[in-house]
Scaffold this active site. Sequence first.
Site, mmCIF file in Angstrom:
data_model
loop_
_atom_site.group_PDB
_atom_site.id
_atom_site.type_symbol
_atom_site.label_atom_id
_atom_site.label_comp_id
_atom_site.label_asym_id
_atom_site.label_seq_id
_atom_site.Cartn_x
_atom_site.Cartn_y
_atom_site.Cartn_z
ATOM 1 N N GLU A 1 0.937 -1.471 -0.073
ATOM 2 C CA GLU A 1 0.072 -0.027 0.050
ATOM 3 C C GLU A 1 0.847 1.214 0.022
ATOM 4 O O GLU A 1 1.588 1.359 0.752
ATOM 5 C CB GLU A 1 -0.989 -0.139 1.260
ATOM 6 C CG GLU A 1 -2.213 1.063 1.079
ATOM 7 C CD GLU A 1 -2.855 0.736 0.060
ATOM 8 O OE1 GLU A 1 -3.490 1.796 -0.605
ATOM 9 O OE2 GLU A 1 -3.252 -0.612 -0.235
ATOM 10 N N TRP B 1 3.231 -0.821 -22.076
ATOM 11 C CA TRP B 1 3.126 -0.293 -20.459
ATOM 12 C C TRP B 1 2.989 1.260 -20.810
ATOM 13 O O TRP B 1 3.845 1.799 -21.083
ATOM 14 C CB TRP B 1 4.075 -0.654 -19.439
ATOM 15 C CG TRP B 1 3.701 -0.064 -18.220
ATOM 16 C CD1 TRP B 1 4.340 1.018 -17.844
ATOM 17 C CD2 TRP B 1 2.994 -0.459 -17.219
ATOM 18 N NE1 TRP B 1 3.909 1.561 -16.476
ATOM 19 C CE2 TRP B 1 3.140 0.622 -15.968
ATOM 20 C CE3 TRP B 1 2.121 -1.659 -17.126
ATOM 21 C CZ2 TRP B 1 2.566 0.280 -14.798
ATOM 22 C CZ3 TRP B 1 1.594 -1.776 -15.658
ATOM 23 C CH2 TRP B 1 1.652 -0.807 -14.691
ATOM 24 N N GLU C 1 12.344 0.842 -19.047
ATOM 25 C CA GLU C 1 13.035 1.395 -17.694
ATOM 26 C C GLU C 1 14.701 1.172 -17.685
ATOM 27 O O GLU C 1 14.946 1.066 -16.612
ATOM 28 C CB GLU C 1 12.280 0.582 -16.706
ATOM 29 C CG GLU C 1 10.986 1.261 -16.544
ATOM 30 C CD GLU C 1 10.695 2.754 -16.219
ATOM 31 O OE1 GLU C 1 10.830 2.888 -14.554
ATOM 32 O OE2 GLU C 1 10.244 3.431 -16.936
ATOM 33 N N GLU D 1 7.118 -9.143 -8.384
ATOM 34 C CA GLU D 1 8.737 -8.614 -8.574
ATOM 35 C C GLU D 1 9.366 -8.494 -7.352
ATOM 36 O O GLU D 1 8.834 -8.409 -6.215
ATOM 37 C CB GLU D 1 8.334 -7.365 -9.270
ATOM 38 C CG GLU D 1 7.573 -7.400 -10.837
ATOM 39 C CD GLU D 1 7.630 -6.290 -11.292
ATOM 40 O OE1 GLU D 1 8.745 -5.442 -11.438
ATOM 41 O OE2 GLU D 1 6.882 -5.775 -12.016
ATOM 42 N N THR E 1 10.718 -5.138 -21.191
ATOM 43 C CA THR E 1 11.811 -4.633 -21.871
ATOM 44 C C THR E 1 11.793 -3.069 -21.875
ATOM 45 O O THR E 1 11.542 -2.404 -23.092
ATOM 46 C CB THR E 1 12.078 -5.272 -23.217
ATOM 47 O OG1 THR E 1 10.807 -5.332 -23.790
ATOM 48 C CG2 THR E 1 12.705 -6.507 -23.053
#
Length: 426
Positions: free
Chosen positions: A172, A403, A281, A215, A279
């Site tokens: 959160e 994204w 960032e 992740e 793929t």
Amino acid sequence: MIIHVVKKGENLYEISKLYGISYNKIASDNELTNPTQLVVGQTLVILQGTRKHKILAGQSLYMIAKMYGVTIANLYAANPIFNSSIIIYPGEIINIPSSTQKLGSLEVNAYALPGTNMDVLAKTLPNLTYLSIFSYQVQENGSLKGINDVPLIQAARRARVAPMMVITNLREGGGFDSALAHTILTNENIQNTLLDNIINTLKTKNYYGLDIDLEYIYPEDRENYNNFLRKTVNKLKPLGYPVTTALAPKPSGDIKGLLYEAHDYPVHGALVNHVILMTYEWGYTAGPPLAVSPINEVRKILNYAVTVIPSKKIFMGIPNYGYDWTLPYVKGTSATALGNVEAVNLALKVNAAIQYDYTSQAPFFNYYDSAGKKHVVWFEDARSMNVKLRTANEYNLGGVSYWTIGKYFPQAWLVQNSLYDIKKLL
């Protein structure tokens, strides 16, 4: 499809005459808010469509094909009235197809947040196979923190787009929580509760399948994650729900680091329906100025991935955003995220010329702000999208994944749909 890069002194009227495409069509296709103001280095996607040509005396099919940048085979395909003869007659009207021939079919996923503008969503959905709605946050007891996803699910299904439920170990108000993932991945009872809640949500919300985005998992939890995937697939497959996982971009199987080590490419590739390689960032909010998704780095990830995962199971991630960094870069400072259309509008506002880096295959520009500080902006344009989408074909990938779709970028879809037929599953 032609990608035109605006040169100094050019205007849209001159560009329209150059390609024989109407001014209004170019402006409309590219959704230019002010067609009279172009930026040097800005890309415009020119959609040719099917054109008509009146054969002149002395012209051959070879000459006509060369004139329009197509093949003789393309001309035959566009003109069924031709027989095997190459004899043509002056005065005949023939169809000239687009010079861009499609590469085949492609599955396309995109991530959307619950607050995505519904008008943007409506314009985007025709270009997608899947819509992954981000995200249900896993809780320590195996419950899920819900989201307002019903409007997006309903809109997706109306557009024949498969809505995917996304689960994450986000905490959160923060980032991905390694300790939370550890709690889930090491407790059978919590996993059973979680899977029951996932299945209930899939059924009651009318989702098509599940996207697992866990992740920053502790390296020692690698096999625990693999076992959780086995259990999840074994539960969902008999119910008809496909499973996808999002994976960190790994150039090799032995790369170290919290982001990478627990993401076991061969196991994911064997178990799930698709993997989404994140793929992007390389250039990120808290890091130094770089292209967000440099193609030379993306290729390193794909070179490894296709050796351990069936290529048709791989979706290559594509960013739909850029960043604005203040220079010189100081560690601990943050870049400002912006959409690709916003980047061009900013270049116009500050009178900057857009440049293109051919190593990373990405556009960028520099400018000075009102305080006299220098900036660099890296983003995506039609050229970089064209390279990424063609790379997916080169590696024989099953699809791509964006994204996110929060900022509408018309050129992405113009390029994508010129190169591929988009698969629909519903």
